[in-house]
Each structure stands twice: as C-alpha cells, then as structure tokens.
Design an enzyme around this catalytic site. Structure first.
Site, mmCIF file in Angstrom:
data_model
loop_
_atom_site.group_PDB
_atom_site.id
_atom_site.type_symbol
_atom_site.label_atom_id
_atom_site.label_comp_id
_atom_site.label_asym_id
_atom_site.label_seq_id
_atom_site.Cartn_x
_atom_site.Cartn_y
_atom_site.Cartn_z
ATOM 1 N N SER A 125 17.319 -21.745 34.624
ATOM 2 C CA SER A 125 16.261 -21.934 34.010
ATOM 3 C C SER A 125 14.888 -21.635 34.906
ATOM 4 C CB SER A 125 15.822 -23.309 33.766
ATOM 5 O OG SER A 125 14.600 -23.794 33.208
ATOM 6 N N TYR A 149 16.677 -33.160 35.443
ATOM 7 C CA TYR A 149 17.040 -31.995 34.556
ATOM 8 C C TYR A 149 17.116 -30.611 35.350
ATOM 9 C CZ TYR A 149 16.483 -27.564 31.866
ATOM 10 O OH TYR A 149 16.487 -26.236 31.405
ATOM 11 N N LYS A 153 20.026 -27.791 37.452
ATOM 12 C CA LYS A 153 19.827 -26.400 37.267
ATOM 13 C C LYS A 153 20.190 -25.799 38.475
ATOM 14 C CE LYS A 153 19.876 -25.804 32.748
ATOM 15 N NZ LYS A 153 21.266 -25.349 32.210
HETATM 16 C C1 UD1 Z 1 9.724 -27.504 29.251
HETATM 17 C C2 UD1 Z 1 10.318 -28.044 30.512
HETATM 18 C C3 UD1 Z 1 11.224 -27.346 31.374
HETATM 19 C C4 UD1 Z 1 12.477 -26.716 30.777
HETATM 20 C C5 UD1 Z 1 11.977 -25.987 29.566
HETATM 21 C C6 UD1 Z 1 13.024 -25.640 28.646
HETATM 22 C C7 UD1 Z 1 8.515 -29.890 30.814
HETATM 23 C C8 UD1 Z 1 7.652 -30.479 31.767
HETATM 24 N N1 UD1 Z 1 9.102 -28.712 31.236
HETATM 25 O O1 UD1 Z 1 9.220 -26.208 29.664
HETATM 26 O O2 UD1 Z 1 11.508 -27.814 32.552
HETATM 27 O O3 UD1 Z 1 12.939 -25.847 31.364
HETATM 28 O O4 UD1 Z 1 11.083 -26.979 28.550
HETATM 29 O O5 UD1 Z 1 13.302 -26.463 27.548
HETATM 30 O O6 UD1 Z 1 8.824 -30.741 29.944
HETATM 31 N N2 UD1 Z 1 2.730 -28.291 24.658
HETATM 32 C C9 UD1 Z 1 1.846 -28.589 23.949
HETATM 33 N N3 UD1 Z 1 2.353 -29.357 22.949
HETATM 34 C C10 UD1 Z 1 3.466 -29.902 22.524
HETATM 35 C C11 UD1 Z 1 4.652 -29.521 23.506
HETATM 36 C C12 UD1 Z 1 4.045 -28.360 24.270
HETATM 37 O O7 UD1 Z 1 0.669 -28.523 23.962
HETATM 38 O O8 UD1 Z 1 3.700 -30.716 21.708
HETATM 39 C C13 UD1 Z 1 2.382 -27.119 25.770
HETATM 40 C C14 UD1 Z 1 2.885 -27.735 27.055
HETATM 41 O O9 UD1 Z 1 1.850 -28.225 27.561
HETATM 42 C C15 UD1 Z 1 3.148 -26.097 27.826
HETATM 43 C C16 UD1 Z 1 3.512 -25.260 26.431
HETATM 44 O O10 UD1 Z 1 3.305 -25.857 25.468
HETATM 45 O O11 UD1 Z 1 1.820 -25.405 28.137
HETATM 46 C C17 UD1 Z 1 5.128 -25.088 26.625
HETATM 47 O O12 UD1 Z 1 5.790 -26.360 26.491
HETATM 48 P P1 UD1 Z 1 7.361 -26.623 26.436
HETATM 49 O O13 UD1 Z 1 7.687 -25.932 25.059
HETATM 50 O O14 UD1 Z 1 7.750 -27.966 26.691
HETATM 51 O O15 UD1 Z 1 8.129 -26.021 27.443
HETATM 52 P P2 UD1 Z 1 7.766 -26.130 29.189
HETATM 53 O O16 UD1 Z 1 6.934 -26.829 29.464
HETATM 54 O O17 UD1 Z 1 7.468 -24.461 29.824
#
Ligand code: UD1
Length: 337
Positions: A125, A149, A153
């Site tokens: 990842s 997690y 990895k």
């Molecule tokens: C997350 C994990 C990462 C993992 C990846 C794969 C965290 C901090 N990181 O990545 O370690 O490898 O998932 O599953 O959890 N967002 C919102 N609202 C939401 C959900 C997300 O605003 O309800 C935003 C987040 O702040 C971020 C973006 O959307 O900016 C993507 O979030 P997400 O899909 O959770 O992925 P990552 O944070 O990149």
C-alpha cells in the site's frame, strides 16, 4: 496452464484480479477465510468469466490447511491479498493485525518455500510512504508507517525482501496501491465494507443510496486545490490488470521490485464527491468537519516504473470509477448476497 493461488481472492481487489486472470487464460485457485467476504463472489466470478475457480476456505493461520492446497495443486505463483485492512481497527487491535497479517503471511511463505513455489506478488500500500516529502511519490522515497495496519504492510515487504536476498530463485513483486475504488463494469462484484465505511467512496456510495445522511469531509484547510485532501484514486479493474502484468513479469524474472500502482493524478474529496453526483444524478449533502487524525494533505503516484517495467498504465478516469461504483451499489443494495 499456469496456475495462480490468490489468497484473499473473494475480497475486493482479489475478486477483480481473479476475473482478469481467468480472462487472460490463467487457472485460478482461491484461498480465503471469508472473514470479510462471501463465497457468493465465486458465483459472480463464474457469471462474468464462465469459470468457477477452485476454492479453499482456509485461514492463513492454519499452516496444515495451506499445505493441503500446495499438496493438491502445483502452484506456479501466488498473489497474496489476504489480510486485515482497517486502519482504525488496527490501532485498537494491534495483536490481531500482527497475528493475522504477519504470522499468517509467514505461514504462507514457509509453505511456499517447502513446496518450491518462489514467485509472489504482494498486495502492499502507498501507506508505507507515510507523509511523503513531495509528490508525485517515487518507489525509492523513504518509508514510514503511522499505524499497525501500515506497519504490517511494511513488515511483509521487509520479510519478503529478506527471503529473496537469501535465495535468489525467489521473485517478489511488492505492489504499492494508491486508492482503489470503482467496481467491475458488470455490476456483479465490487467493494462491500463491513459496517459503516471509513474510506471515502464507499461512504459516498451510501450517502447516494440513502443509507447515510451526508458525507463528513475531514478538513478543508489543507494546502490543496480546494482545501480538502487529495488522493490518487485508481479503478479496481485497472489495479487488477496491473496484477496480471506483475504475474507475467514474475514468471520470467528473479529478484525484488517495488512498484506503485496508481494513475499519477490526484483528486480532492470535493472533486470526487462532484464526480459521484454526476454518476448518480443527484446532489449529495456534505459537511466540513475537523481534520481526521493521521490524514495527509496530498498523495499521488509517480507511475513511471510500472509503465517501464510492466508496460502497464491505468486507463479509467474518475467519472468511470464513480459510475461503476454507483452501478454496483444500485444493483447490490445489501452487498453481495
Ligand atoms: C486510508 C488509510 C490508508 C489505507 C487506505 C486504503 C487512513 C488515515 N489511511 O487511506 O492507510 O492504506 O485507506 O484503504 O485511514 N475522507 C472524507 N470523509 C470520509 C472518508 C474520507 O473526507 O468519510 C477523505 C480523507 O480525509 C482523505 C480522502 O477522503 O482525504 C480519502 O480517504 P480514505 O478513502 O479513507 O483513504 P486514505 O485516507 O487515503
């Protein structure tokens, strides 16, 4: 026929990869403990490809069960997806994560060694880059993890690298995924998170189908195009195709390679939300909240290495990613049942 064992093959990325493998003429054997998936996925794979893969309901912690798979089948290469994957849960239950993702994986590597199967593609990842010093992220950037997690990895990467250094017959491809989203164009397989989703697109999908009220946007004060977090979203079918290229490469080379699988393009949370609104044809409510602890501002891949080494490049854009996600969500309101 080349026979590939896919651990975690009924899961999200695993199932899409099995479809592509079968369509490319590989024989696929799936091993999964169904902790986070269902064997109905096997029927869906059959619906798409016309082939129902051989299936073992086995846990990585059951080393005898793993031996049975290798005794009963001559495996040419393994694609290893199986593992727990929720960041928040890993902070609460680190031992479960280390036991399953590390001890379980070591069992797999031991059994591979016992049976002389020395080719593996590992599902890593972009989380191993932590908060990157700059973007786009290249494979030789420093690695750093912030939760168990991510550490599992990175530890798997290190273990596999050491195995390959000790025995040069091994081939280890460490694929560092950016943010996989979307679903198969058939609408038959896709992502089905356990409980309330943490990841962005599964959450938006539930807002779109009315199961959740509004999207909580975690912060709009990042130094990005609109203040919301920017990520490299990649269509899961593109990601699956990347695995086919990786297996082809592994079958003809030795040694270790770390390879980013992303599109090289970043989208903000609001850009993704708007693309999803276009896909589902309705306005989706959201509220700006505080930043989520541990989040970074911007993350996207330098994809040069995947292009040069594997001849692979992502094809789908953000609109198709959202469209296929919505199509799968509409067709499967209760998940894959
Ligand atoms: C997350 C994990 C990462 C993992 C990846 C794969 C965290 C901090 N990181 O990545 O370690 O490898 O998932 O599953 O959890 N967002 C919102 N609202 C939401 C959900 C997300 O605003 O309800 C935003 C987040 O702040 C971020 C973006 O959307 O900016 C993507 O979030 P997400 O899909 O959770 O992925 P990552 O944070 O990149």
């Amino acid at each position: 026929m080349t026979r590939i064992l896919v651990t975690g093959g009924t899961g999200y990325t695993g199932s899409h990869t099995c479809v592509e493998l079968i369509q490319e003429g590989y024989e696929v054997i799936i091993m999964d403990n169904l902790y986070n998936s269902t064997d109905v996925v096997l029927n869906r794979i059959e619906e798409i490809t016309g082939v129902k893969p051989k299936f073992y309901k086995t846990d990585l912690l059951d080393i005898e069960g793993l031996r049975t798979i290798f005794k009963e089948n001559t495996i040419d290469a393994v694609i290893h997806f199986a593992g727990y994957k929720a960041v928040g849960e890993s902070v609460e239950k680190p031992l479960d994560y280390y036991e399953n993702n590390i001890a379980g994986s070591i069992n797999l590597y031991q059994v591979m060694k016992e049976f002389g199967c020395k080719k593996i593609v590992f599902s890593s990842s972009a989380t191993v880059y932590g908060d990157p010093q700059s973007v786009p992220i290249k494979e030789d950037f420093p690695v750093h993890t912030t939760n168990p997690y991510g550490t599992t990895k990175l530890m798997n990467e290190m273990i596999l690298e050491d195995i390959a250094h000790a025995d040069e017959e091994w081939t280890v491809l460490l694929l560092r995924y950016f943010n996989p989203i979307g679903a198969h164009p058939s609408g038959l397989i896709g992502e089905v998170p356990n409980g309330i989703p943490n990841n962005l697109v599964p959450y938006i999908a539930r807002v779109a189908n009315g199961q959740l009220e509004y999207l909580r946007v975690w912060g709009n004060d990042y130094p990005t195009v609109d203040g919301t977090g920017v990520r490299d979203y990649i269509h899961v079918v593109d990601l699956a195709k990347g695995h086919i290229k990786a297996v082809e490469y592994a079958l003809h080379h030795h040694g270790v390679e770390k390879i980013n699988l992303g599109t090289g393009k970043g989208y903000s949370v609001l850009e993704v939300l708007h693309a999803y609104e276009k896909a589902c044809g309705k306005e989706l409510p959201y509220q700006i909240m505080e930043r989520r602890p541990g989040d970074i501002a911007t993350c996207y891949a330098d994809t040069t290495k995947a292009k040069e080494l594997l001849g692979w490049e992502a094809q789908y854009g953000i609109d198709e990613m959202c469209k296929t996600s919505w199509d799968f969500t509409e067709k499967n309101p209760n998940g894959i049942v």
